[in-house]
Design a protein around this motif. Structure first.
Motif, short mmCIF file in Angstrom:
data_model
loop_
_atom_site.label_atom_id
_atom_site.label_comp_id
_atom_site.label_asym_id
_atom_site.label_seq_id
_atom_site.Cartn_x
_atom_site.Cartn_y
_atom_site.Cartn_z
N LEU A 173 0.83 -1.21 0.00
CA LEU A 173 0.00 0.00 0.00
C LEU A 173 0.87 1.26 0.00
O LEU A 173 0.68 2.15 -0.84
CB LEU A 173 -0.90 -0.03 1.23
N VAL A 187 -11.00 -5.68 -0.84
CA VAL A 187 -10.87 -5.56 0.62
C VAL A 187 -11.96 -4.65 1.16
O VAL A 187 -12.34 -3.67 0.52
CB VAL A 187 -9.52 -4.92 1.03
N GLU A 188 -12.41 -4.96 2.36
CA GLU A 188 -13.34 -4.08 3.07
C GLU A 188 -12.62 -2.81 3.52
O GLU A 188 -11.48 -2.87 3.99
CB GLU A 188 -13.85 -4.78 4.34
N ALA A 189 -13.31 -1.69 3.44
CA ALA A 189 -12.72 -0.41 3.87
C ALA A 189 -12.27 -0.47 5.33
O ALA A 189 -11.21 0.04 5.69
CB ALA A 189 -13.73 0.72 3.67
N ASP A 190 -13.08 -1.11 6.18
CA ASP A 190 -12.72 -1.17 7.60
C ASP A 190 -11.41 -1.92 7.82
O ASP A 190 -10.60 -1.56 8.67
CB ASP A 190 -13.83 -1.87 8.41
N VAL A 208 -8.96 -2.20 5.61
CA VAL A 208 -7.89 -1.33 5.14
C VAL A 208 -7.49 -0.36 6.24
O VAL A 208 -6.30 -0.19 6.55
CB VAL A 208 -8.31 -0.53 3.89
N ALA A 209 -8.49 0.27 6.86
CA ALA A 209 -8.20 1.24 7.92
C ALA A 209 -7.46 0.57 9.07
O ALA A 209 -6.54 1.14 9.64
CB ALA A 209 -9.50 1.87 8.40
N ARG A 210 -7.86 -0.66 9.39
CA ARG A 210 -7.24 -1.37 10.51
C ARG A 210 -5.80 -1.77 10.20
O ARG A 210 -4.94 -1.73 11.06
CB ARG A 210 -8.05 -2.63 10.81
N ALA A 244 -3.74 -0.40 7.86
CA ALA A 244 -2.86 0.61 7.28
C ALA A 244 -1.73 1.00 8.23
O ALA A 244 -0.63 1.30 7.79
CB ALA A 244 -3.66 1.85 6.88
N THR A 245 -1.99 0.99 9.52
CA THR A 245 -0.92 1.30 10.48
C THR A 245 -0.81 0.16 11.48
O THR A 245 -1.82 -0.46 11.83
CB THR A 245 -1.23 2.60 11.27
N HIS A 265 -0.38 0.07 14.72
CA HIS A 265 -1.13 0.13 15.96
C HIS A 265 -2.61 -0.15 15.76
O HIS A 265 -3.29 -0.63 16.63
CB HIS A 265 -0.93 1.48 16.68
N ARG A 266 -3.09 0.17 14.56
CA ARG A 266 -4.51 -0.10 14.31
C ARG A 266 -4.81 -1.58 14.18
O ARG A 266 -5.92 -2.01 14.42
CB ARG A 266 -4.98 0.66 13.07
N LEU A 302 -10.49 1.69 -3.16
CA LEU A 302 -11.32 0.48 -3.03
C LEU A 302 -11.83 -0.03 -4.37
O LEU A 302 -12.09 -1.22 -4.52
CB LEU A 302 -12.49 0.76 -2.08
N LEU A 326 -3.33 3.55 -4.36
CA LEU A 326 -3.23 4.58 -3.33
C LEU A 326 -2.79 5.89 -3.98
O LEU A 326 -1.68 5.99 -4.51
CB LEU A 326 -2.22 4.17 -2.27
N ALA A 363 0.67 6.76 6.60
CA ALA A 363 -0.18 5.62 6.96
C ALA A 363 -1.38 6.05 7.80
O ALA A 363 -2.50 5.56 7.61
CB ALA A 363 0.65 4.58 7.72
N ALA A 402 -5.40 5.42 7.01
CA ALA A 402 -6.33 4.79 7.95
C ALA A 402 -7.53 5.69 8.20
O ALA A 402 -8.67 5.22 8.28
CB ALA A 402 -5.61 4.45 9.25
N ALA A 426 -9.78 5.91 4.86
CA ALA A 426 -10.27 4.69 4.20
C ALA A 426 -11.76 4.49 4.39
O ALA A 426 -12.44 3.96 3.51
CB ALA A 426 -9.49 3.47 4.71
N THR A 427 -12.30 4.90 5.52
CA THR A 427 -13.75 4.79 5.74
C THR A 427 -14.30 6.16 6.11
O THR A 427 -13.61 6.94 6.77
CB THR A 427 -14.07 3.80 6.89
N ARG A 479 -14.18 7.31 9.74
CA ARG A 479 -12.86 7.62 10.30
C ARG A 479 -12.39 9.03 9.93
O ARG A 479 -11.59 9.61 10.63
CB ARG A 479 -11.84 6.58 9.85
#
Lengths: 358, 358
Positions: free
Chosen positions: A277, A338-341, A343-345, A347-348, A350-351, B278, B283, B340, B344, B347-348, B351
């Motif tokens: 990504l 991929v689900e957007a959620d 991806v957000a989780r 991407a970093t 810590h997420r 998506l 990106l 990143a 995150a 992406a949604t 967020r």
């Protein structure tokens, strides 16, 4: 050695070059992408075949289109498919393209993206259970009722041949660029893609490796046992790599040709997802990123940079290998749905942990 | 009409075709990508030039490489550049490629990714203020001290010509595919890219549009006023589109050639970012996604699907246009260097709001 364990299981019927001719102009010839950062991490030249940019969002489009096209040409008015997602989407799109009906069976916990994509392509979607046995039962019942043949997601010669065309294009484009492959790496679900890769690489000095998540390693166990061995698939973010057993036809093709299977965990898959990504700038689904995770384990030279998470060498069959012997490694980024959620989780870092804790 | 407002400001010196010959083989010929979902939303065929996959992560590589290459060939031992990020990274990479020194001036609030990329390319990084005037002052001082010339991010004929090659490839590849462009859309920071697009499109029946975030609309105001008009750039997620004034050279080039400027807000940019991620599976940085946000406003046919946020037509200069008259619209996805955390957050949809509230 049984090479006909399934009704469709004759490897001699699988012809990747023929599929490539048929698919020419019907699927995208997706680009080979590279990233200096990924090359540095891997310690080798990594050529990535961006099948996440393929029509339908995955290389399953190739097998689906070829198989459904042949059935439509043979006069069938409809087809039935089951999968965890991408194959169902591919068959739905292929059926629409060929003007035949499609019924696709998905697990009740299928990503909403894949359900929506199958529906958007005009398929009837049936949700059945959470494992492949439940989906197969449902698919067979629908096939019996409608008379429409099942297009299996991997245990089907045209599907294997079609999926193999992604590897063939990768091999050919690498040669054309003056950087022929020493190794080719594919993630393994039911084994159709890696079987197609073995056939595409035949006659060339290219090692072929499969990549499986820990606990979803039916192919690795099957190679050890000399026969298809089912597993109870462990949870993994790579939802496309969770069939309970490698297909009989793929197994018959790969058993004497595969150089090894590399096992990866969710952290390694997530790290590969982020590299794709943020460095390559493309979105791969975790199952698609698993191939790159396998490349990084295979070449092993990134062990230091990534905190020693990647051990050197492959896990089974064919023996370990280091970065020194390999110069150019190809990998198929098999899909990007991929689900957007998620991806957000992912991407970093810590997420991911947030997601795991949630 | 002054066509020489800056020392470098002679449009006759800007030759996109010459830059394309020089850059051939030195930059990637990035692919044109399409998405059925984006075509449906836009109501036209949208051809997206994936310069986020370019070396250095943005199309700024083209201008940087061409300009620095010429200076190196003329005997200069070093160069100085200032930018909000991508141009600095491009000049740093270009300087390393040509074996000359680079000093790049970035704002103190530059994304860490871009600072790291410039440093990784071997450049000396100087952080100076938050606006372009502060960076220019610092850059001039360094140039005076070192004797190294400044490679301006947009007010430089070789930079404009180099950036224009992305548009030229898009135009040519669209023609080759049998779908020639009716319109070409680029995001506008200092105007180098859109000026290059106007020159690349010259002699063809292609409308060229610029896209600016609300409150960062120096080009739109300048076109209304008939001379470059600075603004105090408003906050926007598109950090690359915040120069305080369009460059004198780009303005001189575009003033009589541009069909219009489309203004977009952060919500529209974020929506385009998500579509690219998506649906197209790539990106783009928000500045790069702004072009697609502009396409969706320009064609207007998606007003209903997206809750009426996209009004029909362009905002200024050249008059509004609808989806009906346009069949094929090209857009340059100018870059892909994103943090990143921002990925995150974007992406949604929920967020983004979290991020805005935080």
């Amino acid at each position: 050695m049984s090479r006909s364990a399934s009704p469709e299981g004759d490897p001699a019927r699988v012809d990747v070059a023929e599929a490539a001719r048929w698919l020419d102009g019907r699927v995208l010839r997706t680009p080979l992408l590279r990233s200096p950062a990924i090359d540095r991490l891997a310690g080798v030249r990594v050529l990535m075949k961006a099948e996440n940019l393929q029509r339908g969002g995955s290389y399953k489009m190739r097998g689906g289109l070829f198989a459904v096209g042949r059935l439509a040409a043979a006069g069938h008015g409809g087809v039935v498919a089951q999968s965890t997602g991408n194959h169902a989407v591919a068959v739905a799109l292929a059926a629409r393209r060929h003007g035949v009906a499609a019924t696709v069976v998905l697990p009740v916990d299928a990503p909403a993206t894949k359900v929506e994509r199958a529906r958007a392509a005009g398929a009837r979607v049936v949700l059945a259970g959470t494992d492949v046995a439940q989906r197969l039962t449902a698919a067979r019942q629908i096939s019996d009722e409608t008379g429409h043949p099942i297009v299996d997601a991997y245990d089907h010669p045209d599907v294997v041949a079609g999926q193999g065309t992604a590897s063939l294009e990768l091999i050919e484009d690498a040669e054309r660029a003056g950087t022929p492959l020493d190794a080719l790496v594919l993630p393994v679900g039911g084994g159709g893609g890696v079987a197609g890769a073995c056939l595409a690489a035949a006659g060339r000095p290219i090692e072929v490796y499969g990549v499986e998540p820990y606990g979803c390693d039916s192919l690795a166990r099957s190679l050890d046992a000399g026969r298809p061995v089912p597993v109870t698939p462990a949870p993994t973010i790579a939802d496309g790599l969770r069939p309970s057993c490698v297909g009989a036809l793929p197994f018959a093709i790969v058993r004497d040709r595969l150089s090894g299977v590399i096992r990866v965990d969710d952290e390694q898959i997530a790290e590969a997802f982020r590299l794709l990504l943020l460095e390559l700038k493309v979105l791969a689904e975790p199952s698609g990123a698993a191939g790159l995770a396998g490349v990084l384990r295979l070449t092993g030279s990134n062990a230091e940079q990534l905190g020693g998470r990647y051990a050197k060498g492959a896990d089974s069959a064919g023996g370990p290998t280091g970065g020194g012997r390999l110069h150019t490694v190809g990998v198929v980024l098999t899909g990007g749905n991929v689900e957007a959620d998620l991806v957000a989780r992912l991407a970093t870092p810590h997420r991911i942990e947030e997601g795991a804790a949630a």
